[in-house]
Design an enzyme around this catalytic site. Structure first.
Site, mmCIF file in Angstrom:
data_model
loop_
_atom_site.group_PDB
_atom_site.id
_atom_site.type_symbol
_atom_site.label_atom_id
_atom_site.label_comp_id
_atom_site.label_asym_id
_atom_site.label_seq_id
_atom_site.Cartn_x
_atom_site.Cartn_y
_atom_site.Cartn_z
ATOM 1 N N SER A 85 3.885 9.096 7.918
ATOM 2 C CA SER A 85 3.720 8.133 6.813
ATOM 3 C C SER A 85 2.407 7.367 6.864
ATOM 4 O O SER A 85 2.176 6.480 6.049
ATOM 5 C CB SER A 85 4.852 7.107 6.835
ATOM 6 O OG SER A 85 6.085 7.743 6.778
ATOM 7 N N THR A 188 5.132 3.081 7.079
ATOM 8 C CA THR A 188 3.863 2.356 7.013
ATOM 9 C C THR A 188 3.706 1.389 8.182
ATOM 10 O O THR A 188 4.675 0.770 8.589
ATOM 11 C CB THR A 188 3.879 1.515 5.725
ATOM 12 O OG1 THR A 188 3.917 2.416 4.644
ATOM 13 C CG2 THR A 188 2.688 0.599 5.619
ATOM 14 N N THR A 206 -1.245 3.304 5.158
ATOM 15 C CA THR A 206 -0.149 4.223 4.857
ATOM 16 C C THR A 206 -0.644 5.463 4.117
ATOM 17 O O THR A 206 -1.695 5.422 3.468
ATOM 18 C CB THR A 206 0.899 3.503 3.979
ATOM 19 O OG1 THR A 206 2.050 4.324 3.841
ATOM 20 C CG2 THR A 206 0.369 3.178 2.593
ATOM 21 N N ARG A 216 -0.494 8.030 -7.572
ATOM 22 C CA ARG A 216 0.353 6.857 -7.320
ATOM 23 C C ARG A 216 -0.233 5.987 -6.199
ATOM 24 O O ARG A 216 -0.688 6.488 -5.171
ATOM 25 C CB ARG A 216 1.757 7.331 -6.952
ATOM 26 C CG ARG A 216 2.763 6.211 -6.663
ATOM 27 C CD ARG A 216 2.851 5.894 -5.184
ATOM 28 N NE ARG A 216 3.937 4.964 -4.886
ATOM 29 C CZ ARG A 216 4.094 4.381 -3.702
ATOM 30 N NH1 ARG A 216 3.265 4.632 -2.720
ATOM 31 N NH2 ARG A 216 5.088 3.549 -3.498
ATOM 32 N N ILE A 217 -0.225 4.700 -6.417
ATOM 33 C CA ILE A 217 -0.688 3.743 -5.407
ATOM 34 C C ILE A 217 0.472 2.811 -5.100
ATOM 35 O O ILE A 217 1.165 2.346 -6.016
ATOM 36 C CB ILE A 217 -1.905 2.959 -5.946
ATOM 37 C CG1 ILE A 217 -3.111 3.902 -6.070
ATOM 38 C CG2 ILE A 217 -2.245 1.772 -5.045
ATOM 39 C CD1 ILE A 217 -4.287 3.310 -6.832
ATOM 40 N N GLY A 218 0.689 2.533 -3.824
ATOM 41 C CA GLY A 218 1.818 1.681 -3.434
ATOM 42 C C GLY A 218 1.404 0.233 -3.255
ATOM 43 O O GLY A 218 0.367 -0.216 -3.750
ATOM 44 N N ASP A 219 2.214 -0.491 -2.531
ATOM 45 C CA ASP A 219 1.967 -1.927 -2.306
ATOM 46 C C ASP A 219 0.909 -2.173 -1.227
ATOM 47 O O ASP A 219 0.248 -3.226 -1.231
ATOM 48 C CB ASP A 219 3.268 -2.616 -1.853
ATOM 49 C CG ASP A 219 3.788 -1.997 -0.558
ATOM 50 O OD1 ASP A 219 3.973 -0.756 -0.530
ATOM 51 O OD2 ASP A 219 3.982 -2.727 0.427
ATOM 52 N N THR A 239 6.841 -3.296 4.219
ATOM 53 C CA THR A 239 7.019 -1.858 4.354
ATOM 54 C C THR A 239 8.196 -1.451 3.474
ATOM 55 O O THR A 239 9.044 -2.275 3.155
ATOM 56 C CB THR A 239 7.272 -1.471 5.829
ATOM 57 O OG1 THR A 239 7.496 -0.065 5.924
ATOM 58 C CG2 THR A 239 8.471 -2.183 6.415
ATOM 59 N N GLY A 240 8.209 -0.193 3.076
ATOM 60 C CA GLY A 240 9.314 0.263 2.236
ATOM 61 C C GLY A 240 8.830 0.661 0.862
ATOM 62 O O GLY A 240 7.631 0.899 0.658
ATOM 63 N N LEU A 241 9.742 0.732 -0.074
ATOM 64 C CA LEU A 241 9.392 1.229 -1.411
ATOM 65 C C LEU A 241 8.404 0.285 -2.098
ATOM 66 O O LEU A 241 8.754 -0.806 -2.541
ATOM 67 C CB LEU A 241 10.651 1.373 -2.265
ATOM 68 C CG LEU A 241 10.368 1.964 -3.646
ATOM 69 C CD1 LEU A 241 9.988 3.435 -3.553
ATOM 70 C CD2 LEU A 241 11.537 1.777 -4.578
ATOM 71 N N GLY A 242 7.154 0.753 -2.198
ATOM 72 C CA GLY A 242 6.061 -0.090 -2.681
ATOM 73 C C GLY A 242 6.308 -0.688 -4.053
ATOM 74 O O GLY A 242 5.977 -1.853 -4.296
HETATM 75 C C1 SD4 Z 1 4.315 2.601 -0.137
HETATM 76 N N1 SD4 Z 1 5.036 0.781 1.260
HETATM 77 O O1 SD4 Z 1 3.333 3.281 -0.355
HETATM 78 C C2 SD4 Z 1 4.589 2.150 1.275
HETATM 79 C C3 SD4 Z 1 5.632 3.083 1.765
HETATM 80 C C4 SD4 Z 1 6.009 2.896 3.102
HETATM 81 O O2 SD4 Z 1 5.475 4.858 4.383
HETATM 82 O O3 SD4 Z 1 6.238 1.806 3.596
HETATM 83 N N2 SD4 Z 1 6.074 4.132 3.682
HETATM 84 O O4 SD4 Z 1 5.137 2.305 -1.001
#
Ligand code: SD4
Length: 328
Positions: A85, A188, A206, A216-219, A239-242
């Site tokens: 990740s 992450t 990450t 796609r760009i996350g948090d 961390t987690g679903l951005g």
């Molecule tokens: C994201 N927060 O891109 C990150 C994902 C994550 O590896 O924590 N994972 O959404």
């Protein structure tokens, strides 16, 4: 209120200010609110945080800079071939391309980030270069890559690691996009740290969600979502679903809650409550937060069990399980 009663109340209040016992107990209340915390202190998400903290701690001892420390710490994870990740060995997007996001910030408001960047082994160092060498905060995609080349960052060959290729081939059999980032401890890395003088810094890096849409760009590279740092208050990372974290500006929210007097733990719990309220279907999805305040007190909380973090102090470097909103 009668004049006499008003007078008695005022004189009691007035005299309380001069009573040594009362003054002492006020001071004690303030002391209780301040710190059971420790400094220096470095925290990072998940169990890969242990070796990352170790490198960060060594760098802090070497240069005395908390910024150097949080950069060096997550560079360790960016090279970890076991981690799917973070870094170029991370799982690719649905087109089979690995794209990276990273951010870095110090407590004086300086920050830099890169998003949707390819072929760069250490996006955290590129984020630092954006912070220190450009008038901008964020560079993305091809522009970020061009900047990296101009700064002398080597470009890596675009090739999936063996593990990532195997996982991607497996995923392609059904090609179902389902963000599963639950219990498995590979995720992450977000790192936040405070030095002995109370200076704060943080980093986050990450490869984002596995099999995400291309682009796609996350948090993690979004200042205030995946990371926020303010020397006046504290720092937080996520961390987690951005998408769920961006919706509530998670890390900024936690720092602002601490500014209003919440402890790091209370602030993380409130952010998780907010995240659940603003994200339908979150029951299947993991997100977690880590925070420290300027006293070196710590907080952590997640939507589901399974989130843990590494905590390094002068006493040692330990892995700690975070509490969670749902128990199963
Ligand atoms: C994201 N927060 O891109 C990150 C994902 C994550 O590896 O924590 N994972 O959404």
């Amino acid at each position: 209120m009668s004049q006499r009663r008003k007078f008695i109340k005022q004189s009691l209040l007035g005299s309380a200010l001069f009573l040594p016992g009362v003054a002492a107990s006020c001071a004690q209340t303030n002391e209780q609110k301040t710190p059971s915390g420790e400094k220096p202190l470095i925290l990072s998400t998940w169990n890969h945080g242990l070796p990352a903290n170790q490198d960060a701690w060594a760098k802090l001892n070497e240069t005395g800079s908390i910024l150097d420390a949080v950069e060096a710490g997550v560079r360790n994870t960016e090279l970890d071939m076991e981690n799917l990740s973070v870094g170029l060995q991370g799982l690719p997007d649905r087109e089979g391309i690995t794209t990276l996001d990273a951010s870095i910030m110090t407590g004086d408001g300086s920050c830099g980030s890169v998003a949707f960047v390819r072929q760069i082994k250490h996006p955290i160092s590129l984020a630092r270069a954006v912070m220190e060498k450009t008038p901008h905060v964020m560079l993305a995609g091809e522009g970020a890559r061009q900047f990296a080349i101009a700064q002398g960052f080597p470009l890596e060959e675009e090739k999936l690691s063996t593990k990532a290729q195997e996982a991607y081939d497996q995923w392609r059999i059904t090609s179902q996009y389902k963000p599963v980032i639950n219990i498995e401890n590979h995720d992450t890395i977000g790192m936040i740290g405070i030095d002995a003088a109370g200076k704060l810094a943080g980093s986050c890096t990450t490869s984002g969600l596995a099999y995400k849409m291309h682009g796609r760009i996350g948090d993690s590279p979004i200042i205030g979502a995946g990371l926020f740092v303010d020397d006046e208050v504290g720092a937080a990372t996520a961390t987690g679903l951005g998408e769920s974290i961006i919706r509530i500006c998670g890390s900024f929210l936690i720092v602002e809650l601490m500014r209003q007097g919440r402890t790091p733990q209370e602030a993380c719990e409130e952010a998780v409550r907010r995240l659940i309220a603003k994200n339908k279907g979150i029951e299947d999805i993991q997100a977690g937060f880590l925070a420290i305040n300027k006293y070196g007190e710590v907080g952590a909380f997640a939507v589901h069990p399974g989130f843990n973090y590494a905590k390094a102090t002068a006493e040692g470097n330990v892995l700690i399980d975070s509490g969670s909103h749902f128990s199963k």
